[in-house]
Write a protein that holds these residues in place. Structure first.
Motif, PDB file in Angstrom:
ATOM      1  N   LEU A  43      38.201 -52.674  58.088  1.00  0.00           N
ATOM      2  CA  LEU A  43      37.207 -53.353  58.924  1.00  0.00           C
ATOM      3  C   LEU A  43      35.826 -53.272  58.270  1.00  0.00           C
ATOM      4  CD1 LEU A  43      36.420 -54.787  61.595  1.00  0.00           C
ATOM      5  CD2 LEU A  43      35.926 -52.522  62.533  1.00  0.00           C
ATOM      6  N   ALA A  44      35.496 -52.088  57.784  1.00  0.00           N
ATOM      7  CA  ALA A  44      34.187 -51.924  57.122  1.00  0.00           C
ATOM      8  C   ALA A  44      34.107 -52.860  55.920  1.00  0.00           C
ATOM      9  CB  ALA A  44      34.013 -50.463  56.681  1.00  0.00           C
ATOM     10  N   HIS A  45      35.201 -52.972  55.190  1.00  0.00           N
ATOM     11  CA  HIS A  45      35.240 -53.847  54.023  1.00  0.00           C
ATOM     12  C   HIS A  45      35.082 -55.302  54.451  1.00  0.00           C
ATOM     13  CE1 HIS A  45      35.859 -54.720  49.896  1.00  0.00           C
ATOM     14  NE2 HIS A  45      37.061 -55.218  50.008  1.00  0.00           N
ATOM     15  N   ARG A  46      35.737 -55.661  55.541  1.00  0.00           N
ATOM     16  CA  ARG A  46      35.627 -57.038  56.047  1.00  0.00           C
ATOM     17  C   ARG A  46      34.187 -57.359  56.433  1.00  0.00           C
ATOM     18  NH1 ARG A  46      38.915 -60.985  57.290  1.00  0.00           N
ATOM     19  NH2 ARG A  46      40.793 -59.795  56.858  1.00  0.00           N
ATOM     20  N   LEU A  47      33.501 -56.394  56.986  1.00  0.00           N
ATOM     21  CA  LEU A  47      32.127 -56.636  57.427  1.00  0.00           C
ATOM     22  C   LEU A  47      31.137 -56.634  56.253  1.00  0.00           C
ATOM     23  CD1 LEU A  47      32.169 -54.375  60.612  1.00  0.00           C
ATOM     24  CD2 LEU A  47      32.043 -56.873  60.575  1.00  0.00           C
ATOM     25  N   ASN A  48      31.494 -55.930  55.186  1.00  0.00           N
ATOM     26  CA  ASN A  48      30.561 -55.806  54.058  1.00  0.00           C
ATOM     27  C   ASN A  48      30.832 -56.760  52.905  1.00  0.00           C
ATOM     28  OD1 ASN A  48      28.726 -53.697  54.820  1.00  0.00           O
ATOM     29  ND2 ASN A  48      30.520 -52.364  54.859  1.00  0.00           N
ATOM     30  N   ASN A  49      32.081 -57.161  52.742  1.00  0.00           N
ATOM     31  CA  ASN A  49      32.427 -58.035  51.627  1.00  0.00           C
ATOM     32  C   ASN A  49      32.064 -59.488  51.987  1.00  0.00           C
ATOM     33  OD1 ASN A  49      34.364 -59.985  50.295  1.00  0.00           O
ATOM     34  ND2 ASN A  49      34.778 -58.137  49.126  1.00  0.00           N
TER      35      ASN A  49
END
Lengths: 219, 422
Positions: A130-136
């Protein structure tokens, strides 16, 4: 309605309805796909290999050359999450008992601490993804409300299952009822969100392998 | 809604089939396709993510072919596609996708995004949202016979030149020949050495071949722009000539998309299997070599590398043949990183090189090819696609790199053992 009634409803009528909606949804979605048909390819295939589609169903589970290095978070997070989830669903003794009671099919379970660890790993992987989805930037651009809904619907059974197993925060019967409700929700959403890839991935990979295979390329 | 937009939306609906529905159904928005796309990796711009380029087609699929999408449309929860949106999407569909298919090799759920973009272009072109340059090239292909406006007299002039240079007759309209040879505009204008090399190789191999005055052009702008009716018209000229001359095999030249157009799309466009074979020139040369009919002597001592054209290798299955041929004539052959089916595109395929609007972006993404070439340390680059060749020559010139680009057929001819050399 007390907690026991709630639990009885969650794993009784609610689960039955959820299963029915899930199966009906899957049938509908499969019809929506196959109903569109596919024209016969009139180009002579380089090799006549009906197995190329089946090959890709399996081979595409591995990262292609150079891709793990380019996107380690997506690959490693994806593997940990999927393997953890599958372990929890298929190898937790109470789950096998439930499946046995419904289908008469059963298999040996894994030790509960091992399943517990896989659930924790799966939850952590979901958080990282989820963090990756929000940051990428790419993932953020592609993501919509349905992506976050699917993420939430997947997390809830894992989280509530973990809390029920460890008797955390609220009374066990209520937590178990919430766990089963979250599974009911997941089952209903599965055919109508991107969670449907659980089934369609076999179809899309097969088509990919077939298209490339006719040209003599293993994909 | 304008008539052209309605036509475009109908085209979108018509091209959606079971594979496309399964691809959209399976997409989990992981974005891994971006990591395989030259236009994203070299720019870092998320809008170049392959699956994002397909958004217009996805919306039509969802609204027309899924229950939830139809309900959403009925309740006014989804917006129909507009001309303005398609105008906005045009550069994503045409300028930043070479139909190279690399994304289709990495998508974890198996989406063949190139298959989808090819279909998406059908709706884009019929709704009037194709680049001007591609419209011009396709119009010239239909009206004149070649996207670069080349007519048969120009080919005749090249034939005379080749005959004078080699002393070998270039056969024209020879019925019953083994092979019907096609060329690309690029070879006719920029690389006449291709025809010269073929003449010498075929004479030595003792095979019969011919050119056809009404079907010399292999390139097919109809495929690139996404207009199947026009693509069919262009393919039909070749089919008519091949059937008239009763050849056994039609040879697709050193051109990537021409091979895709004729070999893989051709029979489907015509609605029937061909009564002749279609082979890429590298396949023919490899067969002649295996049969002992193509003999070479000596080896090129320069360090060489080979650029796999996407439509010939990844989308065409011709991967080992060039390597076998190169091993005969190259003393120091070096593979570039990611060679073979995972090679990176030159940046000019799928009509991008014919689209002047895309030139700055094309040159920007060419940097990846430079990285690949530099990793080999060579000064000579071999390829088997005239379009890749011109795109790479331009790119290398733009970045002031002193690298020579040579066609593989031409290289083989340099080392050909000739019994009666002029």
């Amino acid at each position: 309605m007390n907690h026991l009634h709630l639990l009885t409803f969650a794993r009784g009528s609610a689960l039955n309805w959820a299963l029915m909606l899930c199966v009906a949804g899957i049938v509908l979605r499969l019809f929506e796909i196959f109903g569109l048909g596919r024209k016969t390819d009139l180009a002579k295939p380089r090799i006549n290999s009906p197995g190329s589609g089946w090959h890709t169903i399996f081979s595409r589970s591995l990262p292609p050359q150079g891709m793990l290095k380019r996107e380690p978070v997506t690959y490693i997070g994806g593997y940990v999450f999927h393997l953890g989830l599958l372990t929890a669903i298929l190898f937790f003794a109470p789950h096998i008992e439930l499946i046995r009671s419904m289908t008469r099919l059963g298999w040996p379970s894994l030790p509960s601490p091992l399943v517990d660890a896989s659930v924790v790993a799966s939850i952590i992987a979901l958080g990282v993804l989820l963090a990756h989805r929000l940051n990428n930037p790419v993932k953020r651009l592609l993501s919509g409300l349905c992506d976050y809904l699917a993420w939430t619907a997947t997390l809830l059974p894992l989280l509530t299952g973990y809390m029920a197993y460890h008797h955390l925060f609220i009374e066990y019967t209520l937590m178990l009822a919430l766990h089963i409700f979250s599974v009911d929700l997941l089952l209903v959403l599965l055919p109508f969100t991107k969670l449907f890839h659980t089934f369609s991935v076999f179809i899309s990979r097969w088509y990919n392998g077939d298209i490339f295979g006719r040209k003599g390329v293993a994909s | 809604m304008s008539a052209t937009l309605a036509k475009g939306l109908n085209s979108f609906k018509e091209v959606i089939d079971a594979p496309i529905a399964s691809f959209f159904s399976s997409c989990v928005h992981c974005g891994l396709c971006a990591e395989a796309c030259l236009f994203y990796t070299e720019t870092g711009d998320a809008q170049f993510t392959p699956i994002h380029k397909l958004e217009p087609l996805r919306r039509v699929w969802r609204e027309e072919y899924t229950l939830l999408g139809k309900l959403g449309k009925l309740l006014g929860l989804s917006k129909p596609l507009t001309d303005a949106e398609l105008t906005e999407w045009e550069p994503l569909v045409y300028d930043s996708c070479t139909l190279c298919g690399r994304c289709a090799m990495v998508c974890p759920v198996g989406n063949d995004l190139t298959y989808m973009i090819r279909k998406l272009r059908e709706g884009m072109s019929s709704s009037g949202h194709a680049p001007e340059d591609l419209i011009g090239a396709t119009t010239r292909s239909i009206t004149i016979g070649s996207p670069m406006g080349i007519k048969w007299p120009a080919v005749l002039a090249q034939i005379k030149h080749v005959q004078a240079e080699t002393g070998i007759e270039v056969p024209v309209e020879r019925a019953g020949a083994d092979y019907l040879v096609l060329m690309s505009s690029m070879e006719i204008i920029n690389f006449p050495e291709y025809l010269s090399a073929l003449s010498r190789i075929f004479k030595q191999a003792g095979v019969t071949w011919t050119l056809a005055s009404d079907a010399f052009e292999a390139t097919n702008s109809g495929i690139q722009i996404g207009a199947s009716d026009l693509a069919r018209e262009i393919v039909s000229r070749i089919v008519v000539a091949a059937e008239r001359l009763k050849v056994k095999c039609v040879i697709s030249p050193e051109c990537g998309h021409a091979f895709t157009a004729l070999r893989w799309e051709g029979p489907n466009l015509m609605g029937k299997p061909f009564g002749f074979e279609v082979k890429h020139i590298l396949e023919v040369l490899d067969e002649l070599h295996k049969a002992g009919k193509l003999k070479t002597k000596g080896k090129d001592k320069r360090p060489l590398t080979y650029h796999d054209p996407c439509q010939i290798a990844r989308r065409g299955g011709v991967v080992e043949q060039p390597r076998r041929l190169l091993s005969e004539v190259a003393a120091d052959f070096r593979e570039m990183p990611d060679a073979g089916v995972m090679n990176w595109c030159c940046g000019g395929g799928g009509g991008v090189s014919a689209n002047s609007r895309a030139e700055p972006l094309r040159l920007q993404v060419f940097k990846h090819k430079i990285t690949q070439i530099e990793a080999t340390g060579v000064q000579t680059l071999i390829t088997a696609c005239a379009n890749c060749r011109i795109v790479m020559e331009e790119g290398l010139e733009h970045y002031h790199m002193n690298i020579e680009v040579i066609g593989l057929t031409e290289l083989l001819a340099e080392y050909l053992v000739e019994d009666n050399a002029p």
